[in-house]
Every structure is written in C-alpha cells, then in structure tokens.
Design a protein around this motif. Structure first.
Motif, PDB file in Angstrom:
ATOM      1  N   LYS A  82       0.856  -1.189   0.000  1.00  0.00           N
ATOM      2  CA  LYS A  82       0.000   0.000   0.000  1.00  0.00           C
ATOM      3  C   LYS A  82       0.892   1.239   0.000  1.00  0.00           C
ATOM      4  O   LYS A  82       1.832   1.340   0.768  1.00  0.00           O
ATOM      5  N   ASN A  83       0.594   2.200  -0.924  1.00  0.00           N
ATOM      6  CA  ASN A  83       1.370   3.412  -0.968  1.00  0.00           C
ATOM      7  C   ASN A  83       1.133   4.225   0.288  1.00  0.00           C
ATOM      8  O   ASN A  83       0.051   4.233   0.869  1.00  0.00           O
ATOM      9  N   GLU A  84       2.169   4.990   0.676  1.00  0.00           N
ATOM     10  CA  GLU A  84       2.026   5.831   1.852  1.00  0.00           C
ATOM     11  C   GLU A  84       1.093   7.007   1.586  1.00  0.00           C
ATOM     12  O   GLU A  84       0.517   7.562   2.522  1.00  0.00           O
ATOM     13  N   VAL A  85       1.015   7.437   0.327  1.00  0.00           N
ATOM     14  CA  VAL A  85       0.159   8.562  -0.060  1.00  0.00           C
ATOM     15  C   VAL A  85      -0.751   8.116  -1.199  1.00  0.00           C
ATOM     16  O   VAL A  85      -0.272   7.682  -2.241  1.00  0.00           O
ATOM     17  N   GLU A  86      -2.038   8.197  -0.951  1.00  0.00           N
ATOM     18  CA  GLU A  86      -3.023   7.788  -1.952  1.00  0.00           C
ATOM     19  C   GLU A  86      -3.841   9.004  -2.374  1.00  0.00           C
ATOM     20  O   GLU A  86      -4.350   9.733  -1.515  1.00  0.00           O
ATOM     21  N   GLN A  87      -3.984   9.179  -3.683  1.00  0.00           N
ATOM     22  CA  GLN A  87      -4.803  10.265  -4.197  1.00  0.00           C
ATOM     23  C   GLN A  87      -5.997   9.713  -4.947  1.00  0.00           C
ATOM     24  O   GLN A  87      -5.914   8.664  -5.591  1.00  0.00           O
ATOM     25  N   SER A  88      -7.086  10.468  -4.898  1.00  0.00           N
ATOM     26  CA  SER A  88      -8.256  10.107  -5.699  1.00  0.00           C
ATOM     27  C   SER A  88      -9.001  11.370  -6.103  1.00  0.00           C
ATOM     28  O   SER A  88      -9.015  12.354  -5.353  1.00  0.00           O
ATOM     29  N   PRO A  89      -9.611  11.370  -7.290  1.00  0.00           N
ATOM     30  CA  PRO A  89      -9.478  10.318  -8.283  1.00  0.00           C
ATOM     31  C   PRO A  89      -8.150  10.419  -9.020  1.00  0.00           C
ATOM     32  O   PRO A  89      -7.438  11.394  -8.877  1.00  0.00           O
ATOM     33  N   GLN A  90      -7.842   9.411  -9.841  1.00  0.00           N
ATOM     34  CA  GLN A  90      -6.632   9.479 -10.656  1.00  0.00           C
ATOM     35  C   GLN A  90      -6.822  10.413 -11.835  1.00  0.00           C
ATOM     36  O   GLN A  90      -5.891  11.092 -12.264  1.00  0.00           O
ATOM     37  N   ASN A  91      -8.023  10.397 -12.383  1.00  0.00           N
ATOM     38  CA  ASN A  91      -8.373  11.257 -13.504  1.00  0.00           C
ATOM     39  C   ASN A  91      -9.709  11.914 -13.216  1.00  0.00           C
ATOM     40  O   ASN A  91     -10.615  11.273 -12.679  1.00  0.00           O
ATOM     41  N   LEU A  92      -9.810  13.179 -13.599  1.00  0.00           N
ATOM     42  CA  LEU A  92     -11.040  13.922 -13.348  1.00  0.00           C
ATOM     43  C   LEU A  92     -11.278  14.875 -14.507  1.00  0.00           C
ATOM     44  O   LEU A  92     -10.405  15.661 -14.859  1.00  0.00           O
ATOM     45  N   THR A  93     -12.468  14.768 -15.090  1.00  0.00           N
ATOM     46  CA  THR A  93     -12.870  15.683 -16.153  1.00  0.00           C
ATOM     47  C   THR A  93     -14.067  16.484 -15.673  1.00  0.00           C
ATOM     48  O   THR A  93     -15.027  15.912 -15.143  1.00  0.00           O
ATOM     49  N   ALA A  94     -13.980  17.793 -15.816  1.00  0.00           N
ATOM     50  CA  ALA A  94     -15.046  18.667 -15.343  1.00  0.00           C
ATOM     51  C   ALA A  94     -15.377  19.697 -16.405  1.00  0.00           C
ATOM     52  O   ALA A  94     -14.591  19.966 -17.314  1.00  0.00           O
ATOM     53  N   GLN A  95     -16.566  20.264 -16.303  1.00  0.00           N
ATOM     54  CA  GLN A  95     -16.964  21.363 -17.156  1.00  0.00           C
ATOM     55  C   GLN A  95     -16.546  22.672 -16.499  1.00  0.00           C
ATOM     56  O   GLN A  95     -16.530  22.796 -15.260  1.00  0.00           O
ATOM     57  N   GLU A  96     -16.242  23.639 -17.327  1.00  0.00           N
ATOM     58  CA  GLU A  96     -15.850  24.949 -16.803  1.00  0.00           C
ATOM     59  C   GLU A  96     -16.899  25.464 -15.821  1.00  0.00           C
ATOM     60  O   GLU A  96     -18.107  25.393 -16.083  1.00  0.00           O
ATOM     61  N   GLY A  97     -16.423  25.972 -14.702  1.00  0.00           N
ATOM     62  CA  GLY A  97     -17.317  26.515 -13.695  1.00  0.00           C
ATOM     63  C   GLY A  97     -17.655  25.553 -12.569  1.00  0.00           C
ATOM     64  O   GLY A  97     -18.146  25.980 -11.519  1.00  0.00           O
ATOM     65  N   GLU A  98     -17.379  24.281 -12.756  1.00  0.00           N
ATOM     66  CA  GLU A  98     -17.699  23.289 -11.725  1.00  0.00           C
ATOM     67  C   GLU A  98     -16.776  23.422 -10.521  1.00  0.00           C
ATOM     68  O   GLU A  98     -15.630  23.877 -10.625  1.00  0.00           O
ATOM     69  N   PHE A  99     -17.294  22.980  -9.379  1.00  0.00           N
ATOM     70  CA  PHE A  99     -16.508  22.898  -8.149  1.00  0.00           C
ATOM     71  C   PHE A  99     -15.798  21.547  -8.132  1.00  0.00           C
ATOM     72  O   PHE A  99     -16.435  20.520  -8.349  1.00  0.00           O
ATOM     73  N   ILE A 100     -14.510  21.559  -7.884  1.00  0.00           N
ATOM     74  CA  ILE A 100     -13.698  20.343  -7.990  1.00  0.00           C
ATOM     75  C   ILE A 100     -13.072  20.010  -6.651  1.00  0.00           C
ATOM     76  O   ILE A 100     -12.620  20.912  -5.925  1.00  0.00           O
ATOM     77  N   THR A 101     -13.058  18.728  -6.343  1.00  0.00           N
ATOM     78  CA  THR A 101     -12.391  18.257  -5.127  1.00  0.00           C
ATOM     79  C   THR A 101     -11.452  17.111  -5.466  1.00  0.00           C
ATOM     80  O   THR A 101     -11.846  16.159  -6.143  1.00  0.00           O
ATOM     81  N   ILE A 102     -10.242  17.212  -4.998  1.00  0.00           N
ATOM     82  CA  ILE A 102      -9.243  16.146  -5.120  1.00  0.00           C
ATOM     83  C   ILE A 102      -8.843  15.735  -3.710  1.00  0.00           C
ATOM     84  O   ILE A 102      -8.609  16.595  -2.853  1.00  0.00           O
ATOM     85  N   ASN A 103      -8.790  14.440  -3.481  1.00  0.00           N
ATOM     86  CA  ASN A 103      -8.539  13.930  -2.139  1.00  0.00           C
ATOM     87  C   ASN A 103      -7.177  13.274  -2.010  1.00  0.00           C
ATOM     88  O   ASN A 103      -6.653  12.707  -2.964  1.00  0.00           O
ATOM     89  N   CYS A 104      -6.644  13.338  -0.808  1.00  0.00           N
ATOM     90  CA  CYS A 104      -5.345  12.745  -0.508  1.00  0.00           C
ATOM     91  C   CYS A 104      -5.400  12.113   0.881  1.00  0.00           C
ATOM     92  O   CYS A 104      -5.790  12.768   1.846  1.00  0.00           O
TER      93      CYS A 104
END
Lengths: 114, 120
Positions: free
Chosen positions: A1-23
């Motif tokens: 298991k990696n010490e640092v995990e991120q999600s999602p690996q890929n994210l596609t959004a439309q302009e103006g959307e609120f985006i969240t990336i997790n770690c």
C-alpha cells in the motif's frame, strides 16, 4: 500500500464546476504539500499545510490530521486549471524524530472542458 | 523575482555520453534537491545538498553525481546515460530552519521548470 493515496486518478469537469481532489496518507507527517504540474512543465507549489485550511484565490486546501486526510478544492474551475495535481507529504521517522524528504502521491490528472 | 532556474529546458544526449544539467536559484535557500520524474510517475528524489553536505538517496545509481560549487548553483552529472535515464529532471530548493541536523520537510520546496532529457 502506498504511503500517499490520491483520488481520483483522472477527473474531467466542465468549466465553472466545483472540484475536489482527495489525498490520504498513512504515516505521521510534518507537513502536506499540494503541487501543480502542467504538461511538460515544472512543478508549482500551491500550498503547504500542517493543520486547518488555507485559501489562495479559487484554491482551497484543508487537512484533517486525525483522519490523515487532505482535500484540494477548486471553485469556478477554468480550462487553465487543467494540470496534474500532486499531493506530497513530509513524514517523520518515529525512531529518530528527524524529518524525511517528500513522499509523493501518484497525482490527479484534471481536465476542465470549456 | 526570486526563482529557481534550470538550463537547458530540453537536453538531448547519446547513449553513454556524459551530460550535465544545471540549476540555479536566487532565493538564497540552503537546501537544493534533484528529482527524477519519468512519464506518468511521481518525482523520485535522487539526492539533496544541505549547505555543502551531500545526501544521496540509497537507491540512486552511481551513474548520477552532483556538484554544488556555491549556494546558488547545483549541477546534476550523468556519467554514462542509458535509455532508462530519459526523464524530466527537477531541481527544487528550500530553506531549512537553523539548527536542524537535517532539512525539515516542513519548509516549502520551490521547484524549477525542469529539464527534459532525451537519450538517443
């Protein structure tokens, strides 16, 4: 298991959307970094935080030390935000107490469509 | 503006031909790092200088060497590049807190734009 995990690996959004990336991380840390890397480019440091929340323009970073989790939020996303976002932690070696170098997550490729 | 500069941005070399990558900084930081980043992978720390003290990562091949003639400059020397050494090489700097035995990663790292190395 990696010490640092991120999600999602890929994210596609439309302009103006609120985006969240997790770690999520599994080691004790001295600080957590959020970095941005554009295609073929170098890395830009967005935030370094060890507690609470930081805000810079449309970017917000939060960290929960107890849950070992951090989030990067982008409000009102724009195509120029398209990049790889990398979470990196500076961990602490329990035995010596000295700080180790950065451990990087695998990155999140964000694409914001116009 | 204070910054981290890497030259050249793109470097092409031949298999086995020594190559040197350059990094300079105007931040007056006492720690300088060299990272290797291969396609779609996270950066991997090769070594760092804490002032004049060189710190090599355990798994960094002997083929990779570094020099830091002064605070502002740091060089990455690849003695005999192989095809597997083709990558983006990133230089970073940070200011370690005085009195620490090792640079604390609490301090923010500032990255250069990188040098993309191609090995033919």
């Amino acid at each position: 298991k990696n010490e640092v995990e991120q999600s999602p690996q890929n994210l596609t959004a439309q302009e103006g959307e609120f985006i969240t990336i997790n770690c999520s991380y599994s080691v004790g840390i001295s600080a957590l970094h959020w970095l941005q890397q554009h295609p073929g480019g170098g890395i830009v440091s967005l935030f370094m935080l060890s507690s609470g929340k930081k805000k810079h323009g449309r970017l917000i970073a939060t960290i929960n030390i107890q849950e070992k989790h951090s989030s990067l939020h982008i409000t009102a996303s724009h195509p120029r935000d398209s990049a790889v976002y990398i979470c990196a932690v500076g961990s602490v070696q329990i035995s010596s107490g000295s700080a180790r170098q950065l451990t990087f997550g695998s990155g999140t490729q964000l694409t914001v469509l116009p | 503006d204070a910054m981290v500069i890497q030259n050249p941005r793109y470097q092409v070399t031949q298999f086995g031909k020594p190559v040197t990558l350059s990094c300079s900084q105007t931040l007056n930081h006492n720690v300088m790092y060299w990272y290797q980043q291969k396609s779609s992978q996270a950066p991997k720390l090769l070594f760092h200088y804490y002032d004049k003290d060189f710190n090599n990562e355990a798994d960094t091949p002997d083929n990779f060497q570094s020099r830091r003639p002064n605070t502002s400059f740091c060089f990455l020397d690849i003695r005999s590049p192989g095809l597997g050494d083709a990558a983006m090489y990133l230089c970073a700097t940070s200011r370690a807190s005085p009195g620490l035995a090792a640079p604390s990663t609490y301090n923010e790292q500032f990255f250069g734009p990188g040098t993309r190395l191609t090995v033919l």
